[in-house]
Design an enzyme around this catalytic site. Sequence first.
Site, PDB file in Angstrom:
ATOM      1  N   ASP A 257     -25.807   1.125  45.932  1.00 43.15           N
ATOM      2  CA  ASP A 257     -25.383   2.114  44.881  1.00 43.15           C
ATOM      3  C   ASP A 257     -26.855   3.020  44.775  1.00 43.15           C
ATOM      4  OD1 ASP A 257     -23.236   0.800  44.307  1.00 43.15           O
ATOM      5  OD2 ASP A 257     -24.092   0.165  42.179  1.00 43.15           O
ATOM      6  N   TYR A 258     -27.977   2.652  45.242  1.00 41.51           N
ATOM      7  CA  TYR A 258     -29.066   3.732  45.077  1.00 41.51           C
ATOM      8  C   TYR A 258     -29.243   4.599  46.249  1.00 41.51           C
ATOM      9  CZ  TYR A 258     -34.242   4.902  45.715  1.00 41.51           C
ATOM     10  OH  TYR A 258     -35.143   5.683  45.667  1.00 41.51           O
TER      11      TYR A 258
ATOM     12  N   PHE B 127     -26.344   5.863  47.256  1.00 37.75           N
ATOM     13  CA  PHE B 127     -25.426   6.725  47.123  1.00 37.75           C
ATOM     14  C   PHE B 127     -25.848   7.831  46.118  1.00 37.75           C
ATOM     15  CE2 PHE B 127     -21.524   8.033  44.566  1.00 37.75           C
ATOM     16  CZ  PHE B 127     -20.736   8.354  45.667  1.00 37.75           C
ATOM     17  N   ASP B 128     -26.610   7.266  44.946  1.00 39.67           N
ATOM     18  CA  ASP B 128     -27.044   8.157  43.989  1.00 39.67           C
ATOM     19  C   ASP B 128     -28.095   9.201  44.715  1.00 39.67           C
ATOM     20  OD1 ASP B 128     -25.533   6.918  42.046  1.00 39.67           O
ATOM     21  OD2 ASP B 128     -27.215   5.717  41.439  1.00 39.67           O
TER      22      ASP B 128
ATOM     23  N   GLU C  61       4.104  -6.149  41.641  1.00 46.68           N
ATOM     24  CA  GLU C  61       2.722  -5.533  41.294  1.00 46.68           C
ATOM     25  C   GLU C  61       2.132  -6.112  40.134  1.00 46.68           C
ATOM     26  OE1 GLU C  61       2.734  -1.196  41.612  1.00 46.68           O
ATOM     27  OE2 GLU C  61       3.807  -1.321  43.423  1.00 46.68           O
TER      28      GLU C  61
ATOM     29  N   LYS D 288       0.726  -5.324  36.449  1.00 44.02           N
ATOM     30  CA  LYS D 288       1.086  -4.318  35.463  1.00 44.02           C
ATOM     31  C   LYS D 288      -0.178  -4.086  34.777  1.00 44.02           C
ATOM     32  CE  LYS D 288       4.461  -2.746  31.986  1.00 44.02           C
ATOM     33  NZ  LYS D 288       3.472  -2.148  30.858  1.00 44.02           N
TER      34      LYS D 288
ATOM     35  N   ASP E 222      -3.075  -2.584  32.330  1.00 44.26           N
ATOM     36  CA  ASP E 222      -2.909  -2.194  30.867  1.00 44.26           C
ATOM     37  C   ASP E 222      -3.857  -1.034  30.596  1.00 44.26           C
ATOM     38  OD1 ASP E 222      -2.128  -2.270  28.372  1.00 44.26           O
ATOM     39  OD2 ASP E 222      -3.164  -4.176  27.707  1.00 44.26           O
TER      40      ASP E 222
ATOM     41  N   ARG F 263       0.407  11.192  30.282  1.00 45.63           N
ATOM     42  CA  ARG F 263       1.611  11.020  30.029  1.00 45.63           C
ATOM     43  C   ARG F 263       2.431  11.883  28.872  1.00 45.63           C
ATOM     44  NH1 ARG F 263       4.467   6.145  30.702  1.00 45.63           N
ATOM     45  NH2 ARG F 263       6.506   6.286  29.471  1.00 45.63           N
TER      46      ARG F 263
ATOM     47  N   TYR G   1       0.052   3.689  42.052  1.00 49.80           N
ATOM     48  CA  TYR G   1       1.342   2.937  42.340  1.00 49.80           C
ATOM     49  C   TYR G   1       2.685   3.701  42.689  1.00 49.80           C
ATOM     50  CZ  TYR G   1       1.284   2.969  37.165  1.00 49.80           C
ATOM     51  OH  TYR G   1       1.382   3.510  35.671  1.00 49.80           O
TER      52      TYR G   1
ATOM     53  N   LYS H  72       9.601  -4.105  41.786  1.00 49.66           N
ATOM     54  CA  LYS H  72      10.195  -2.679  42.142  1.00 49.66           C
ATOM     55  C   LYS H  72      11.309  -3.038  43.322  1.00 49.66           C
ATOM     56  CE  LYS H  72       6.358   0.082  40.709  1.00 49.66           C
ATOM     57  NZ  LYS H  72       4.937   0.417  41.040  1.00 49.66           N
TER      58      LYS H  72
ATOM     59  N   LYS I 152       6.796  -9.064  31.189  1.00 49.52           N
ATOM     60  CA  LYS I 152       5.477  -9.296  30.189  1.00 49.52           C
ATOM     61  C   LYS I 152       5.156 -10.853  30.082  1.00 49.52           C
ATOM     62  CE  LYS I 152       5.276  -5.351  27.926  1.00 49.52           C
ATOM     63  NZ  LYS I 152       4.251  -4.554  27.335  1.00 49.52           N
TER      64      LYS I 152
ATOM     65  N   CYS J 174     -22.678  -8.280  -2.284  1.00 53.00           N
ATOM     66  CA  CYS J 174     -23.274  -8.617  -1.193  1.00 53.00           C
ATOM     67  C   CYS J 174     -23.488  -9.586  -1.163  1.00 53.00           C
ATOM     68  CB  CYS J 174     -24.458  -7.597  -0.918  1.00 53.00           C
ATOM     69  SG  CYS J 174     -25.305  -7.877   0.764  1.00 53.00           S
TER      70      CYS J 174
ATOM     71  N   CYS K 292     -27.591  -9.972  -0.749  1.00 51.31           N
ATOM     72  CA  CYS K 292     -28.573  -9.297  -1.863  1.00 51.31           C
ATOM     73  C   CYS K 292     -27.972  -9.219  -2.998  1.00 51.31           C
ATOM     74  CB  CYS K 292     -29.197  -8.230  -1.222  1.00 51.31           C
ATOM     75  SG  CYS K 292     -28.149  -6.872  -0.980  1.00 51.31           S
TER      76      CYS K 292
ATOM     77  N   CYS L 117     -22.912  -2.423   2.013  1.00 46.89           N
ATOM     78  CA  CYS L 117     -23.807  -2.611   0.929  1.00 46.89           C
ATOM     79  C   CYS L 117     -25.035  -1.551   0.881  1.00 46.89           C
ATOM     80  CB  CYS L 117     -24.641  -4.107   1.309  1.00 46.89           C
ATOM     81  SG  CYS L 117     -26.258  -4.173   0.257  1.00 46.89           S
TER      82      CYS L 117
ATOM     83  N   CYS M 245     -32.173  -5.381   1.227  1.00 49.16           N
ATOM     84  CA  CYS M 245     -31.038  -6.575   1.653  1.00 49.16           C
ATOM     85  C   CYS M 245     -31.663  -6.821   3.059  1.00 49.16           C
ATOM     86  CB  CYS M 245     -29.886  -5.592   2.017  1.00 49.16           C
ATOM     87  SG  CYS M 245     -28.573  -6.701   2.467  1.00 49.16           S
TER      88      CYS M 245
HETATM   89  S1  IVH Z   1       5.731   2.033  37.926  1.00 49.82           S
HETATM   90  C1  IVH Z   1       9.063   5.032  36.178  1.00 49.82           C
HETATM   91  N1  IVH Z   1       3.925   0.136  38.291  1.00 49.82           N
HETATM   92  O1  IVH Z   1       3.628   0.435  32.490  1.00 49.82           O
HETATM   93  C2  IVH Z   1       8.018   4.092  36.047  1.00 49.82           C
HETATM   94  N2  IVH Z   1       3.922   1.332  36.114  1.00 49.82           N
HETATM   95  O2  IVH Z   1       5.706   0.196  30.646  1.00 49.82           O
HETATM   96  C3  IVH Z   1       7.163   3.959  37.152  1.00 49.82           C
HETATM   97  N3  IVH Z   1       2.226   0.482  34.760  1.00 49.82           N
HETATM   98  O3  IVH Z   1       4.606   3.897  32.359  1.00 49.82           O
HETATM   99  C4  IVH Z   1       6.250   3.135  36.910  1.00 49.82           C
HETATM  100  N4  IVH Z   1       1.210  -1.025  35.968  1.00 49.82           N
HETATM  101  O4  IVH Z   1       2.232   3.383  32.849  1.00 49.82           O
HETATM  102  C5  IVH Z   1       4.444   0.904  37.404  1.00 49.82           C
HETATM  103  N5  IVH Z   1       2.007  -1.290  38.819  1.00 49.82           N
HETATM  104  C6  IVH Z   1       2.715  -0.496  37.946  1.00 49.82           C
HETATM  105  C7  IVH Z   1       2.395  -0.434  36.479  1.00 49.82           C
HETATM  106  C8  IVH Z   1       2.892   0.287  35.751  1.00 49.82           C
HETATM  107  C9  IVH Z   1       1.026  -0.387  34.663  1.00 49.82           C
HETATM  108  C10 IVH Z   1       2.575   1.296  33.338  1.00 49.82           C
HETATM  109  C11 IVH Z   1       2.989   2.565  33.398  1.00 49.82           C
HETATM  110  C12 IVH Z   1       4.517   2.701  33.040  1.00 49.82           C
HETATM  111  C13 IVH Z   1       4.370   1.618  31.996  1.00 49.82           C
HETATM  112  C14 IVH Z   1       5.650   1.313  31.546  1.00 49.82           C
END
Ligand code: IVH
Length: 670
Positions: free
Chosen positions: A34-35, A37-38, A113, A115, A117, A136, A225, A288, A312, A406, A409, A424, A430
Amino acid sequence: MNKHEAEQEIQRLSELIEKHNYNYYALSQPSISDYEFDKLLEQLIKLEKEFPELVKSDSPSQRVGGYITKEFKQVKHRYPMLSLANTYSEEELNDFDERVRKVVGDEVEYVCELKYDGVAISLTYKNGMLHQAITRGDGTQGDDITTNAKTIRSIPLKLQGQDYPQEFEMRGEVYIPLKVFERINKEREDAGDEPFANPRNSASGTLKMQDSAEVARRKLDSTLYYILGEHIPFQTHFDSIQGTKKWGFKVSEHAELVKNMKGVHEFIIKWDKKRHDLPFDIDGIVIKVNSFRHQQMLGLTAKSPRWAVAFKYQAERAATTLNSISFQVGRTGVVTPVANLKPVLLAGTIVKRATLHNADNIKKLDLRIGDTVWVEKGGEIIPKITEVDLSKRKNDAVPVEFPTHCPECNTILIRRDGEAQHICPNELNCPPQIKGKIEHFIGRRAMNIESMGNETIDLFYQAGLLHSIADLYDLTVEKIIPLERMAEKSATNIIEGIEASKNVPFEKVLFALGIRHIGETSAKKLAYHFKSLDALEKATTEELLNVSDIGEVVANSIQEFFNDSLNKKIIERLREKHLKFALGSDEMALFSNILEGKSFVVSGVFSKFSRDELVSLIEKNGGKHVGSISSKTSYIIAGENMGPAKADKAKKLGIPIITENEFIKMIETN
Ligand code: IVH
């Protein structure tokens, strides 16, 4: 170095930096420290400062930010940004598989894949260069956050290889790694601000910040993705993952190609266990259809593709008993309710406490002591109570009352209009507020008095020697040596440490004062802008709002601080002890008064300097930077893409429009 040599060197450094960046992020194979790189990045930035005309829009120097976006432009998505249908059970997943096979036949492969968050993002690349980054939004149009996205190291500014389409779109997720999230929240607490509830909220908040230098500091990450466009050189999703990785993207690294639903279920089970070890949050997995031809056959609904589905994971939760509630008082007087629970095992750790945030939240949950409550650890790091199990409520359970006084106090608590927190107001007496303020003051990033710790503060406080930060400078070895557990050596160390803190620079002193909402970064900005505590104290609301990233809440808090008679006294005492209440003379050498009395509007995109740099040059030379054009404006510094409305207004009012070069000459010739 002449210009030609500089150009070559800039090119060489840029390529080298992006290559190392690629190794680090896309391949997870760091090739330098890292160093180092910086250092490379510093070299590049230095050269670009010398030869501003050679700065390119895809230069890795953009990664450190420094551009201000006053308003995010709304941009229509070329292809709508859809969401995914959710499933929660094996049955629902099997239904999805059946629907798919009905359309494409039995030979269907899936890609599984994680998902992520975070926040969905769309990146457009033209001729191998990042062209635009859009959030989005409502799916049809989103915000142009290109400047901020450029600070995300795992998003390539320039692609590797040659075989990418001339124009295409990459979609993915921007998120904050858990470690970074913890750091940010720690900093927010330091500034007396409420921490972010979870990494997702903080990622979306960060992407919409106006100051890209601050975005850079937050260290967002990304995973991409999904590729979209007219001439995509892949036949399957799995190939597209491998292929886009070669172009420099950080892609779904845990993606797996599976032959059937059995493979899908194995993937789900595997990640249900392993997901807690990831350095970022996921909220499920995505399945997918692999073949693009199959995807086309399946098509889309208005909301989501028929070729993909999300599974989920249930947020992990556990039921336990609410034993009691503690009300903790912080250094700024905020009272935070914390639930004390019967210890319970949740997602691999034993949970004994959960935050309850504020009075409204307690009311919403309708909590009673002795209730059986559900505790959840979803995206949040700190567990929270989501629900009361009413079937288990005992008849005599007493509703929780938020204290009126409080707990430390006994002062009557106040709650300001529009704020969720009880405070407070007894700053003066306090105990946790007094001690908390001193703890903050001596901290490493503030006055850095290393020889003292929280226990020493407590000891001196109990002994009646320490009541405010100003008292620190009245301490002597003679006064503290009689105290219990205080050896001569440590007493001397403490006094020397306090003495040494008188040399701490102004911006740190300002942070150390502990003004509510003023963290390290805003303290710096204010220090450089106003140059002294006196000037800051005298600043009007309007003048405060002129500083980048200082909003009304912060401006109010500053004025409240200086209007307080107790603070006035403390500041006077600290001044007598010669703490640094202004920038040093060497720092001041960078400044002049050449632009005094002149006000500037900065508009458009510049090639040599960032907006922030221009603003800071205006301020350092005594000028004033204003947000909008009025008859009082002296000059408009215009870059590319200055809005036509602004140009019209300037013309009407007869205000001279100058280029960045002309502005620089203005400072130089004087
Ligand atoms: S594919 C047409 N792949 O989840 C949608 N989405 O709840 C194609 N998300 O809008 C999305 N990980 O923001 C895809 N591996 C992943 C994902 C992913 C997170 C999100 C994405 C999507 C939302 C749907």
